[in-house]
Design an enzyme around this catalytic site. Structure first.
Site, mmCIF file in Angstrom:
data_model
loop_
_atom_site.group_PDB
_atom_site.id
_atom_site.type_symbol
_atom_site.label_atom_id
_atom_site.label_comp_id
_atom_site.label_asym_id
_atom_site.label_seq_id
_atom_site.Cartn_x
_atom_site.Cartn_y
_atom_site.Cartn_z
ATOM 1 N N HIS A 146 -31.354 8.735 -12.300
ATOM 2 C CA HIS A 146 -30.636 7.521 -12.681
ATOM 3 C C HIS A 146 -31.458 6.864 -13.777
ATOM 4 C CE1 HIS A 146 -28.664 3.687 -12.528
ATOM 5 N NE2 HIS A 146 -27.859 4.081 -11.570
ATOM 6 N N ARG B 167 -24.974 -1.019 -17.347
ATOM 7 C CA ARG B 167 -24.672 -0.330 -18.609
ATOM 8 C C ARG B 167 -23.170 -0.289 -18.832
ATOM 9 N NH1 ARG B 167 -25.828 4.900 -18.373
ATOM 10 N NH2 ARG B 167 -26.270 4.875 -16.140
#
Ligand SMILES: Cc1cc2nc3c(=O)[nH]c(=O)nc-3n(C[C@H](O)[C@H](O)[C@H](O)COP(=O)(O)OP(=O)(O)OC[C@H]3O[C@@H](n4cnc5c(N)ncnc54)[C@H](O)[C@@H]3O)c2cc1C
Length: 565
Positions: A234, A256
């Protein structure tokens, strides 16, 4: 050794394990069902840690075909297409069950429809959520429902070995962690749902109770494991220094997705240079770009920064309350300032090979959730993890309830039980003192440097040699504290033994895959290779085979979307 009996035995109490228990009970409430778990039911594992949410094609403009294509393309054409299809179809049923039968409240739009947010790597905003603490909502409701039913619980019971009877499964050997006593549970059907968990890397996100025990047990039982080289990093693990366990914990993908920027140590935004989707590219692309950037322009702790301030501090604080508070606990201002982040090992796409009904090559053993392999191929989309565990957990529960009908218990092979206990007792029967901290650090460093985001043959071969050395030291070392009750050092030793066993398979599979796909990147073989010749890695009994992917629904270059229009 204590002995117990249960028609159905479920190892692990995450989304997969608890859904299996509820479905098996619903199919036949007269069955004896036992959930055995290393921690406390409802309080451990990664389903509880789910922040972002749950992918499901609910919106009128979305479709199961679109969700399927995103999953296949995100998985770089390596997923088993029948398993991926089952995931996207049944996710709709499961999310409705979670809301309407189990009592979850997910966030809603002003018109009353379920709110779905953007997640990286998807062509539609399809992630159902409860703020940014979705897993707590799901696990609390699942645990309440299990507690309310006649389902047995063995908490703080660690499964250590699958015990066979001939070619089929007879039951599972446990250590009752509270007393240190060995417990054998005989069962007609066993579900492996211990949730994988790549905690062998220096930076990792999963809960500490996850140490690949299920995968290690499956390996020893001779089951094939596929896609083991595929470990997802991640991109945004919190980087808060070595003094805190918060380092490595994840800052969710939605940051994001919502438009957050990644900056290098020189505070320059770099993602648009690597991918047209910039920060919304899939996790593998973003992690690799960060890894390359942090070689030349690292942040003070050796990572990068995430910046959200341009989206409006108030909005960020409102929409990502949990994340903002987590960062504030460590002294960082996520809403208005910069937070240091580093790619962190998050999820194992690989796992036990299984059929669409969750059965495995060992009669009586079933698998679901992160212990299973094949649904995600080379990359898991954010939001497809909890969908996977709940969808296949439910399937496993239904299948096992039918399987145990008209079947008898089997007698365990006494030699197998004895050998498994002797293996666990090694640190008490050996005499050479070992330092687990040193061995753990060696494992972390080896996996992060040589079997991590960027790999090559020389690094992988050297990692295998190093892992062999760590394994030998673990096998011959002794622990100072010889009492068994709540001996956490003993459990640490068992954790490390499982992690090293599985790490070796990751390295072997990574060495065998001479291309770069999704989460697996070889600097000496940077090309993906022809998609139509896609093969997946399958490891069994020490041998690795590359097997062709069957394109049962769609071939590379094609799409189901035009047919769905
Ligand atoms: C921080 C974080 C955030 C995430 N966010 C998302 C997200 O937003 N969306 C998404 O789709 N996915 C997300 N994931 C991934 C998701 O959590 C997993 O894919 C999924 O929850 C796995 O479910 P599971 O039931 O297979 O395993 P888990 O929920 O991890 O459960 C495993 C269980 O097995 C038990 N266990 C382990 N070893 C043993 C043993 N030897 N004996 C007995 N019991 C054992 C554990 O104690 C635990 O109860 C996230 C993961 C993390 C770590």
């Amino acid at each position: 050794m204590r002995e117990l009996t249960s028609d159905i035995l479920i190892l692990g109490a995450g989304g997969a394990g608890l859904f299996a228990a509820l479905h098996a009970h619903k199919a036949n409430p007269a069955l004896s069902i036992t959930v055995a778990v290393k921690g406390l039911l409802g309080k451990c594992g990664c389903t509880r840690m789910v922040q972002g949410g749950y992918n499901v094609a609910l919106a009128r403009e979305d479709s199961i075909e679109r969700h399927f294509m995103d999953t296949i393309e995100g998985g770089k054409w390596l997923p088993d297409q029948e398993l991926a299809w089952q995931l996207v179809v049944l996710a709709i049923e499961r999310i409705k069950e979670l809301e309407n039968e189990l009592g979850c409240f997910f966030d809603r739009n002003p018109d009353g429809t379920i709110h779905q947010k953007a997640f990286a790597g998807q062509t539609f905003d399809r992630t159902v959520h409860k703020g940014d603490l979705t897993g707590i909502e799901i696990m609390n409701r699942l645990a309440e429902q299990v507690w309310a039913r006649n389902i047995n619980r063995l908490e703080e019971h660690r499964a250590v070995e699958l015990i066979k009877s001939g070619d089929a499964l007879a039951g599972v050997l446990f250590i009752d962690m509270r007393s240190g006593e060995y417990v054998f549970v005989r069962a007609k059907a066993v579900l492996l749902a211990t949730g994988g968990g790549p905690t062998m890397y220096k930076y990792h996100t999963p809960s500490g109770d996850k140490s690949c025990d299920g995968l290690a047990m499956a390996l020893r039982a001779g089951l094939p494991l596929r896609d083991m080289e595929m470990v997802q990093f991640h991109p945004t693990g919190l980087l808060a220094g070595t003094h805190t366990r918060m380092t490595g914990t994840v800052l969710e993908e939605g940051l994001r997705g919502a438009g957050g920027y990644l900056l290098n140590g020189a505070r320059e935004r770099f993602m648009p240079r690597y991918d047209p989707l910039a920060e919304r590219a899939t996790r593998d692309f973003v992690s690799r770009a960060m890894f390359l950037e942090l070689q030349s322009k690292p942040s003070p702790h050796g990572g990068a920064y995430i910046s959200m301030a341009h989206l409006g501090a108030e909005k960020v604080a409102r929409e990502f309350k949990g994340m903002v508070e987590r960062c504030a606990d460590c002294g960082f201002d996520l809403a208005g300032g910069l937070v240091e982040v580093v790619p962190t090992a998050h999820y194992m796409m690989g796992g036990v090979e299984f059929a669409a009904d969750c059965s495995t090559a060992l009669p009586g053993l079933f698998v679901a959730g992160e212990d299973s392999g094949g649904v995600h191929g080379a990359n898991r989309l954010g939001g497809n993890g909890v969908a996977n565990s709940t969808v296949f957990g439910a399937v496993a529960g239904d299948t096992m309830a039918a399987w145990v009908r008209n079947r008898d218990f089997r007698a365990a092979d006494p030699a197998a039980l004895e050998a498994a206990i002797a293996q666990c007792e090694k640190p008490f029967t050996n005499s050479r003192r070992m330092d687990l901290e040193v061995l753990r650090e060696r494992l972390y460093e080896t996996m992060w440097q040589k079997v991590g985001i960027v790999r090559d043959a020389a690094g992988l071969e050297s990692a295998l040699a190093e892992l062999g050395g760590i394994e030998a030291e673990l096998a011959t070392g002794a622990l100072p504290d010889r009492q068994r009750a709540f001996n956490l050092t003993w459990h640490d030793w068992l954790n490390l033994a499982s992690l090293v066993e599985v790490s070796k398979v990751i390295a072997v599979a990574a060495l065998a895959r001479r291309d770069s796909r999704g989460a697996h990147y070889r600097s000496d073989f940077p090309d993906a290779g022809p998609l139509e010749q896609s093969a997946y890695s399958s490891y069994r009994d020490g041998a690795l085979t590359m097997k062709p992917v069957v394109f049962s629904r769609v071939k590379p270059g094609q799409s189901l979307l035009k047919d769905a229009a």
